[in-house]
Write a protein that holds these residues in place. Structure first.
Motif, short mmCIF file in Angstrom:
data_model
loop_
_atom_site.label_atom_id
_atom_site.label_comp_id
_atom_site.label_asym_id
_atom_site.label_seq_id
_atom_site.Cartn_x
_atom_site.Cartn_y
_atom_site.Cartn_z
N PHE A 34 0.85 -2.48 -0.48
CA PHE A 34 0.25 -2.27 -1.36
C PHE A 34 1.61 -1.46 -1.85
O PHE A 34 1.98 -0.33 -1.09
CB PHE A 34 -1.28 -1.97 -1.25
N GLY A 35 1.74 -1.37 -3.00
CA GLY A 35 3.01 -0.04 -3.44
C GLY A 35 2.50 1.53 -3.53
O GLY A 35 1.34 1.18 -3.33
N PHE A 95 3.31 7.95 3.93
CA PHE A 95 2.61 6.70 3.51
C PHE A 95 1.92 6.26 3.99
O PHE A 95 1.27 6.62 4.89
CB PHE A 95 4.03 5.27 3.68
N LEU A 96 0.46 5.93 3.29
CA LEU A 96 -0.25 5.72 3.95
C LEU A 96 -0.83 4.23 4.29
O LEU A 96 -0.78 3.14 3.55
CB LEU A 96 -1.61 5.51 3.24
N ALA A 141 5.77 -1.70 0.89
CA ALA A 141 5.48 -0.22 1.07
C ALA A 141 6.97 -0.20 -0.10
O ALA A 141 6.80 0.46 -1.80
CB ALA A 141 4.74 0.73 1.01
N MET A 142 7.20 0.65 0.43
CA MET A 142 8.52 1.38 -0.33
C MET A 142 10.02 0.90 -1.39
O MET A 142 9.81 1.07 -2.42
CB MET A 142 10.32 1.84 0.78
N PHE A 143 9.36 -0.48 -1.25
CA PHE A 143 10.24 -1.24 -3.00
C PHE A 143 9.55 -2.00 -3.13
O PHE A 143 10.47 -3.12 -4.25
CB PHE A 143 11.31 -2.23 -1.53
N LYS A 178 -9.01 0.45 9.66
CA LYS A 178 -7.78 1.80 9.99
C LYS A 178 -6.79 2.39 8.82
O LYS A 178 -6.27 1.07 8.31
CB LYS A 178 -7.30 1.19 11.42
N LEU A 179 -6.92 3.58 8.51
CA LEU A 179 -5.81 4.14 8.07
C LEU A 179 -5.13 4.87 9.30
O LEU A 179 -5.43 5.75 10.09
CB LEU A 179 -6.51 5.00 7.04
N GLU A 180 -3.49 5.14 8.31
CA GLU A 180 -2.57 5.29 9.33
C GLU A 180 -1.78 6.43 8.88
O GLU A 180 -1.17 5.58 7.35
CB GLU A 180 -1.75 4.60 10.29
#
Length: 629
Positions: A23-24, A627-628, A511-513, A578-580
């Motif tokens: 995801f963006g 970032f998540l 995610a970055m791009f 799970k979230l990181e």
């Protein structure tokens, strides 16, 4: 929790690169308080959504099938909370929800005609507004302007782009280039070596009968030896390569060649290497090939790779420049062929001369000046050596036993205009002021450099104005990846990733791009026009709470067969989320992972009152580079 809802048709991708949905990232310059209590819709909706709401306002057809009952209950509760004591949701409250909670910049007036909305109308308008449903909105053009010098951008980059799998024995193909370019990669790598050789009949004297049993390595075998494999041969370790060398595996030293001469005199080997280089006139080579030298990976033709790049480098949606990092092991004759092939296949796309208004010794071009252009990153000629000496590779500074690659010829070096490779000796090299230079370091070397406070400061200062590229360490033979955000937070523009594997590193890269076509403007304090000291880069303290409510239609693997037909997985599935959090690591180890308790079935429901997953009092966060996952 609000996730992306993919409505577009899936794009075709090469079979080897199956990208998981990522995801963006949100816009860090305009924080919003996202309402993270929206259920997850995991199924893309197709067709015209207006046909999915009946005349009486009821959800019908594909829309009803795409929404599980547990998800519907959560959406209804949000609707009830918004309307309060009113029978229906008012236009004003709906607008406020879309703008303030869901971060929608503009709402089409036709979608908000009635003064009040039923639940079905509310759900329909919400689903059909892409910005309203996504957890993060798309980056606007004015937030990522293409008007800065090119070193002021992060660039989506690939390492050993030609490989389809691991770094030791996988297939090399041109399709790999098509796949990464269509996925938004803007810096790719090509390792080029001599193609299969065809030796002309020689007039060498007949063999001496007295020396019939004294077999030597032939000249063609020696020319295939690199500095690394020579050391292996001399130490008797090359026996690990049991396969015979072939045209599809140049660079592999066979066991037979090693056993034919148990010991090799280094001086004799040096002389033979020099003789083989100087006698290249007797060899008629084909076109160069691309492969991972010294491994069992297959080869692919350099021209075939160039054609794939020409087909996929640019399209109507992406005209941003492409940087090609060349690793050249081919000799001078083949390097000239390389230049001819690139000019033939890429034509006007290839940037083969500097702009009149932009001297590469004085400045860098702006990003928007390079639309539709391919830039070559390769070594330039050593200014301390004459052109003839460089081309022949016979200067005293070049040790044939230790030099694994020949020097770059003048024709190829001339293509390194605004992006030329420069050798990194130590932290003193960071004082280089040539605008076009690029230092390439392994992730291990970079990590060592970043640990020293003085060197770390010099590196941050250097990367504001000049390019740096990081590539995975050699032990990542499985094509795994480092965490690229560690390098981005130190200003590195190109973190070359192994796109062959979807892992944590590639998810962060995606995610970055996201929504940027492969070039992302750095945060203001990381750019060449920054007005703050590198040690005063703005950092914040983060408090983040996320509530996961529900999921639906989780894909289950086929685990057994019933009458020859695949049956869906175990009904006792107990999924978790799970979230990181990926931020700058603290001095003391901190656990930045959170996980929900397990729930049952492929439609898990944690309830509207589920406890949030919290990341509280997280220090020194660079908001744009966090970032998540």
């Amino acid at each position: 929790m609000c996730f992306n809802l993919r409505r577009e048709k899936p794009k075709e991708k090469s079979s080897f690169i199956r990208r998981m949905t990522t995801f963006g990232r949100g816009n860090p310059h305009q924080p919003r308080f996202a309402m993270l209590d929206v259920a997850f819709l995991g199924t893309a909706l197709g067709g015209n959504l207006r046909t999915m709401v009946g005349a009486d306002g009821a959800i019908d057809g594909p829309l009803k099938k795409a929404c599980h009952e547990s998800v519907r209950r959560h959406v209804e509760q949000i609707y009830d909370t918004l309307r309060g004591r009113d029978r229906k949701l008012s236009r004003g409250k709906f607008l406020e929800f879309l703008k303030e909670t869901q971060g929608v910049v503009a709402v089409e007036p036709l979608e908000l005609d009635p003064p009040y909305y039923t639940f079905q109308e509310f759900f329909y308008v919400w689903l059909t507004n892409e910005d309203a449903w996504h957890a993060s909105r798309k980056i606007r053009v004015d937030e990522n302007p293409p008007t800065m010098p090119i070193s002021n951008y992060f660039i989506s980059s690939s390492h050993n782009t030609y490989l389809e799998g691991n770094q030791l024995a996988s297939k090399s193909s041109a399709e790999a280039y098509r796949a990464v370019l269509k996925s938004g990669c803007r810096c790719i790598e090509i390792d080029v070596w001599n193609g299969p050789s065809t030796r002309t009949p020689s007039k060498s004297p007949a063999p001496n009968p007295d020396r019939t049993h004294q077999r030597h390595l032939s000249s063609p075998s020696i020319t295939r030896l690199t500095g690394e494999t020579i050391k292996l041969a001399m130490s008797g370790l090359v026996s690990r390569h049991s396969r015979a060398a072939s045209a599809s595996q140049p660079g592999i030293v066979t066991t037979e060649a090693r056993e034919s001469r148990p010991t090799l005199d280094p001086r004799e080997l040096t002389e033979r290497l020099l003789r083989s280089r100087s006698s290249s006139r007797s060899v008629c080579r084909g076109e160069p090939v691309v492969h991972h030298h010294g491994t069992m990976t297959s080869t692919v033709g350099f021209r075939e790779v160039c054609r794939a790049i020409a087909d996929s480098a640019f399209d109507e949606e992406n005209k941003l420049p492409l940087i090609i990092s060349l690793e050249v092991g081919a000799d001078r004759e083949q390097q000239i062929v390389m230049v001819q092939i690139m000019k033939e296949e890429w034509k006007d796309m290839l940037l083969d001369k500097p702009f009149d208004h932009c001297d590469p010794h004085r400045c860098q071009p702006r990003l928007d000046e390079l639309y539709g252009k391919i830039l070559i990153k390769v070594k330039r000629l050593d200014p301390n050596l004459g052109p003839l000496e460089c081309e022949r590779g016979r200067t005293l500074q070049i040790d044939p036993l230790r030099s694994t690659k020949p020097p770059i010829c003048e024709e190829l070096a001339a293509l390194a205009i605004y992006t030329h490779s420069e050798h990194f000796e130590d932290h003193k090299s960071l004082a280089s002021q040539t605008p076009s230079h690029i230092f390439s370091l392994s992730e291990h070397s970079f990590s060592t450099l970043a640990q020293d406070t003085h060197k770390h400061r010099k590196m941050l200062e250097h990367n504001r104005d000049f390019f740096m590229r990081i590539y995975p360490k050699g032990t990542r033979v499985d094509s795994s990846n480092p965490d690229p955000s560690f390098h981005w937070r130190r200003g590195v523009q190109m973190v070359a990733m192994n796109w062959q594997k979807t892992d944590e590193g590639m998810m962060l890269n995606d995610a970055m791009f996201a929504d940027t076509k492969g070039w992302v403007l750095k945060p203001a304090s990381f750019r060449s026009d920054a007005d703050v000291d590198v040690e005063a880069i703005p950092r914040k303290t983060l408090d983040l709470r996320i509530t996961v409510l529900a999921g639906q239609f989780l894909p289950l693997a086929e685990v057994r067969k019933h009458n020859g037909v695949g049956v869906a997985g175990d009904k006792k599935l107990r999924p978790t989320v799970k979230l990181e959090l990926h931020v700058e690591k603290a001095v003391k180890p901190v656990d930045y992972t959170r996980e929900t308790p397990p729930r049952e079935t492929d439609n898990p429901d944690w309830g509207h009152g589920a406890a949030p997953l919290e990341f509280l009092n997280v220090k020194d966060v660079i908001e744009e580079l966090s970032f998540l996952r």
